[in-house]
Design an enzyme around this catalytic site. Structure first.
Site, PDB file in Angstrom:
ATOM      1  N   HIS A 138     -15.484 -40.728  10.510  1.00  0.00           N
ATOM      2  CA  HIS A 138     -15.302 -42.320  10.936  1.00  0.00           C
ATOM      3  C   HIS A 138     -15.794 -42.947  10.056  1.00  0.00           C
ATOM      4  O   HIS A 138     -16.911 -42.658   9.447  1.00  0.00           O
ATOM      5  CB  HIS A 138     -16.334 -42.169  12.295  1.00  0.00           C
ATOM      6  CG  HIS A 138     -15.953 -41.469  13.540  1.00  0.00           C
ATOM      7  ND1 HIS A 138     -15.626 -41.958  14.717  1.00  0.00           N
ATOM      8  CD2 HIS A 138     -15.952 -39.907  13.748  1.00  0.00           C
ATOM      9  CE1 HIS A 138     -15.393 -40.914  15.702  1.00  0.00           C
ATOM     10  NE2 HIS A 138     -15.448 -40.114  15.014  1.00  0.00           N
ATOM     11  N   LYS A 219      -4.284 -41.102  15.188  1.00  0.00           N
ATOM     12  CA  LYS A 219      -5.288 -40.296  16.159  1.00  0.00           C
ATOM     13  C   LYS A 219      -5.395 -40.765  17.619  1.00  0.00           C
ATOM     14  O   LYS A 219      -5.404 -41.863  17.799  1.00  0.00           O
ATOM     15  CB  LYS A 219      -6.729 -40.504  15.588  1.00  0.00           C
ATOM     16  CG  LYS A 219      -7.875 -40.120  16.334  1.00  0.00           C
ATOM     17  CD  LYS A 219      -8.255 -38.864  16.567  1.00  0.00           C
ATOM     18  CE  LYS A 219      -9.163 -38.286  17.468  1.00  0.00           C
ATOM     19  NZ  LYS A 219     -10.387 -38.626  17.020  1.00  0.00           N
ATOM     20  N   HIS A 221      -7.427 -40.583  20.769  1.00  0.00           N
ATOM     21  CA  HIS A 221      -8.680 -40.573  21.173  1.00  0.00           C
ATOM     22  C   HIS A 221      -8.879 -41.100  22.767  1.00  0.00           C
ATOM     23  O   HIS A 221      -8.532 -41.949  23.051  1.00  0.00           O
ATOM     24  CB  HIS A 221      -9.462 -41.483  20.399  1.00  0.00           C
ATOM     25  CG  HIS A 221     -11.001 -40.832  20.571  1.00  0.00           C
ATOM     26  ND1 HIS A 221     -11.889 -41.182  21.675  1.00  0.00           N
ATOM     27  CD2 HIS A 221     -11.921 -40.398  19.728  1.00  0.00           C
ATOM     28  CE1 HIS A 221     -13.113 -40.751  21.530  1.00  0.00           C
ATOM     29  NE2 HIS A 221     -13.234 -40.189  20.143  1.00  0.00           N
ATOM     30  N   HIS A 248      -8.094 -35.871  20.566  1.00  0.00           N
ATOM     31  CA  HIS A 248      -9.505 -35.838  21.197  1.00  0.00           C
ATOM     32  C   HIS A 248      -9.126 -36.214  22.877  1.00  0.00           C
ATOM     33  O   HIS A 248      -8.897 -37.294  23.052  1.00  0.00           O
ATOM     34  CB  HIS A 248     -10.260 -36.765  20.776  1.00  0.00           C
ATOM     35  CG  HIS A 248     -11.693 -36.969  21.584  1.00  0.00           C
ATOM     36  ND1 HIS A 248     -12.960 -37.302  20.982  1.00  0.00           N
ATOM     37  CD2 HIS A 248     -12.120 -36.891  23.015  1.00  0.00           C
ATOM     38  CE1 HIS A 248     -13.740 -37.294  21.755  1.00  0.00           C
ATOM     39  NE2 HIS A 248     -13.309 -37.146  22.882  1.00  0.00           N
ATOM     40  N   HIS A 274     -12.471 -30.982  17.444  1.00  0.00           N
ATOM     41  CA  HIS A 274     -13.527 -30.258  17.964  1.00  0.00           C
ATOM     42  C   HIS A 274     -12.911 -29.603  19.451  1.00  0.00           C
ATOM     43  O   HIS A 274     -13.379 -29.893  20.507  1.00  0.00           O
ATOM     44  CB  HIS A 274     -14.664 -31.198  18.588  1.00  0.00           C
ATOM     45  CG  HIS A 274     -14.377 -32.677  18.682  1.00  0.00           C
ATOM     46  ND1 HIS A 274     -13.645 -32.932  19.862  1.00  0.00           N
ATOM     47  CD2 HIS A 274     -14.572 -33.876  18.224  1.00  0.00           C
ATOM     48  CE1 HIS A 274     -13.331 -34.267  19.803  1.00  0.00           C
ATOM     49  NE2 HIS A 274     -13.909 -34.829  18.842  1.00  0.00           N
ATOM     50  N   HIS A 322     -20.845 -42.595  22.333  1.00  0.00           N
ATOM     51  CA  HIS A 322     -19.813 -43.064  23.131  1.00  0.00           C
ATOM     52  C   HIS A 322     -20.149 -44.189  24.062  1.00  0.00           C
ATOM     53  O   HIS A 322     -19.495 -44.399  25.023  1.00  0.00           O
ATOM     54  CB  HIS A 322     -19.217 -41.750  23.950  1.00  0.00           C
ATOM     55  CG  HIS A 322     -18.510 -40.827  22.841  1.00  0.00           C
ATOM     56  ND1 HIS A 322     -17.336 -41.356  22.542  1.00  0.00           N
ATOM     57  CD2 HIS A 322     -18.804 -39.750  22.691  1.00  0.00           C
ATOM     58  CE1 HIS A 322     -16.794 -40.161  21.907  1.00  0.00           C
ATOM     59  NE2 HIS A 322     -17.601 -39.116  21.581  1.00  0.00           N
ATOM     60  N   ASP A 362     -17.216 -35.361  11.526  1.00  0.00           N
ATOM     61  CA  ASP A 362     -17.182 -36.108  12.611  1.00  0.00           C
ATOM     62  C   ASP A 362     -18.269 -37.301  12.394  1.00  0.00           C
ATOM     63  O   ASP A 362     -19.229 -37.683  13.187  1.00  0.00           O
ATOM     64  CB  ASP A 362     -17.429 -35.520  13.931  1.00  0.00           C
ATOM     65  CG  ASP A 362     -17.090 -36.378  15.064  1.00  0.00           C
ATOM     66  OD1 ASP A 362     -16.568 -37.655  14.830  1.00  0.00           O
ATOM     67  OD2 ASP A 362     -16.804 -35.912  16.300  1.00  0.00           O
TER      68      ASP A 362
END
EC number: 3.5.1.5
Length: 569
Positions: A138, A219, A221, A248, A274, A322, A362
């Site tokens: 990130h 990506k 997510h 993700h 992950h 989050h 991450d």
């Protein structure tokens, strides 16, 4: 006249040789030198009264005639390809030869020519590895780059625009405008970079635009909505344009369960972030997909390895990352659903089996950017202590385990992201992005980091002292990290479409652009020493994990190596 000297004396002068063993940092991991490419009695070493002098180990060969730019002497190479001793010749920023260095006019068996234009780096008694590749970044703060570089990471791939809330949670750089600004910013740092675009869309046009704008990966997510439609669309675009897709998945199982995600993937190549699930993904059984042949499974480092503190720290970490609120019961339930001791414990064992193939950070979003390498080796050490030697070991050493674990942050992410032709291992022709380690500090604090053969950081003492070793000694930036050397020492990885569109010229970039390639149609079988495909089952009530029917469980570690004793000051 030949003479014999004790092994201890030889190792002190020229480093360990075939059959010698070396402990990695303060772990229980012991490596054994498999072979030695140098020649006894003809070793080269720099210094007063030593071999690399004019007419002795140094020839009259010019650079134009083939002399190396740099030679790393007597290094113990630790790589997925093996654990062996050799001299390494660097030229034009790449690994030119691995073998025996010296003067071919005075020495036998020389294939790495030392001349007047050759610099020497003393590798005797040191370990040489490829620079690390962190494929889960990130881009929240540029200061991450220093932390990563000084830990031994030389390539970073991920998404973001800084501390915007989308970036605090997701590794996505949304849109070609942001991608352009980020590439322009990353042009200034001594690190290789790749940008991942936002892959969450049900129609392809915006995704194509991002890939043409410089994204080298996409990506998906859950915070942007990882629905079956978005998954299918993103993978279809990626297949057309040869970029990797990272995913993700949907922790809340709102748009479907793990089976629905697998159905949407349709057997296509995908890098699962992950994969255990604490970092996010279908609760509680996303871990099952590490047994799928088309899935390239990775871990992020907060769950590496499972310790007595892992569960407690994850809840607060997740709430912040989050954008959740502790006063909202649904947010707390969301957080608690992701943190499961049973799946985290199983993750340790699946790494040791080679079923999980990659470890990344991450960074600042449930991960520590400077601890990818440390936590990889802490996991390996924990498994050695708890599971003993691997059945694949062929001697009284941990060579196979060490090769398996180093592949997790070097060659395997490079294969997954289509850049293994450039980085990821110590092989002739690849970029000379290298780390030199004192064995006592292996995996913790590199002695020296090179980018394209130029030293970018190193352990350095007081710069006002009369010699370079007085305290305080710590890792500091070197000349390769300044000026125009930066743009010559590091590269930007982009899509083939972006390179063909000359975005470097459009954006005014000064670093070389390298196109990713071969990201589609690969699978777990292509991930080196980490290609196991067990059938994974998760009990939906107890969260117990079984691989091919065997219960996977282990105790959390109470003490880890490579920790406080290395960071007292």
């Amino acid at each position: 006249m030949p003479t014999k000297i004790p092994r201890t004396n030889y190792a002190a002068m020229f480093g360990p040789t075939t059959g010698d063993k070396v402990r990695l940092a303060d772990t229980d991991l012991i490596i054994e030198v498999e072979r030695d490419h140098t020649i006894y009695g003809e070793e080269v070493k720099f210094g007063g009264g030593k071999v690399i002098r004019d007419g002795m180990g140094q020839s009259q060969v010019t650079r134009a005639q083939g002399a190396m730019d740099t030679v790393i002497t007597n290094a113990l190479i630790v790589d997925h390809t093996g654990i062996y001793k050799a001299d390494v010749g660097l030229r034009d920023g790449r690994i030119a030869r691995i073998g025996k260095a010296g003067n071919p006019d005075t020495q036998p068996g020389v294939d790495i020519i030392i001349g007047p234009s050759t610099e020497a780096i003393a590798g005797e008694g040191k370990i040489l590895t490829a620079g690390g590749f962190d494929s889960h970044i990130h881009f929240i703060a540029p200061q991450q780059i220093d932390d990563a570089l000084h830990s031994g990471v030389t390539t970073m791939l991920g998404g973001g625009t800084g501390p915007a809330h989308g970036t605090l949670a997701t590794t996505c750089t949304p849109g070609s405008w942001h991608i352009g600004r980020m590439l322009q910013a990353l042009d200034a740092f001594p690190m290789n970079f790749g940008i991942s675009g936002k892959g969450n869309a049900s129609q392809p046009a915006a995704l194509v635009e991002m890939i043409e704008g410089g994204a080298c990966a996409m990506k998906l997510h859950e915070d942007w909505g990882t629905t079956p439609g978005a998954i299918d669309c993103c993978l279809s675009v990626a297949d057309d344009m040869d970029v990797q897709v990272m995913i993700h998945t949907d922790t809340l199982n709102e748009s479907g369960f793990v089976e629905n995600t697998v159905a949407a993937i349709k057997g296509r190549t995908i890098h699962a972030f992950h994969t255990e699930g604490a970092g996010g993904g279908h609760a509680p059984d996303i871990i099952k997909i590490c047994g799928d042949a088309n899935v390239l499974p990775s871990s992020t480092n907060p769950t590496r390895p499972f310790t007595v503190n892992t569960l407690e720290e994850h809840l607060d970490m997740l709430m912040v990352c989050h954008h959740l609120d502790k006063s909202i019961p649904e947010d707390v339930a969301f957080a608690e659903s992701r943190i499961r001791r049973e799946t985290i414990a199983a993750e340790d064992i699946l790494h040791d089996m080679g079923a999980f193939s990659i470890i990344a950070s991450d960074s600042q979003a449930m991960g520590r950017v400077g601890e990818v390498i440390i936590r990889t080796w802490q996991t390996a050490d924990k498994m050695k202590k708890q599971r003993g030697a691997l059945t694949e070991e062929t001697g009284d050493n941990d060579n196979m385990r060490v090769r398996r674990y180093i592949a997790k942050y070097t060659i395997n992410p490079a294969i997954a992201h289509g850049i293994a032709h450039e980085i990821g291992s110590i092989e002739v022709g690849k970029r000379a992005d290298l780390c030199l380690w004192n064995p006592a500090f292996f995996g913790v604090k590199p002695e020296m980091v090179l980018m394209a053969g130029t030293i970018v950081c190193a352990q350095m003492g007081d710069t006002n002292a009369s010699i370079p070793t007085p305290q305080p000694v710590y890792s500091r930036p070197m000349f390769g990290a300044f000026g125009r050397s930066v743009e010559r020492s590091a590269v930007l990885f982009v899509s083939g479409a972006a390179k063909s569109a000359n975005i470097g010229e459009t954006l005014g970039l000064r670093k070389e652009l390298i196109a990713v390639k071969g990201t589609r149609g690969i699978g777990k079988k292509d991930l080196i020493l980490n290609d196991a495909l067990p059938h994974i089952e998760v009990n939906p009530e107890t969260y117990e994990v079984r691989a091919d029917g065997e219960l996977l469980t282990c105790q959390p570690a109470e003490v880890l190596p490579m920790a406080q004793r290395y960071f007292l000051f």
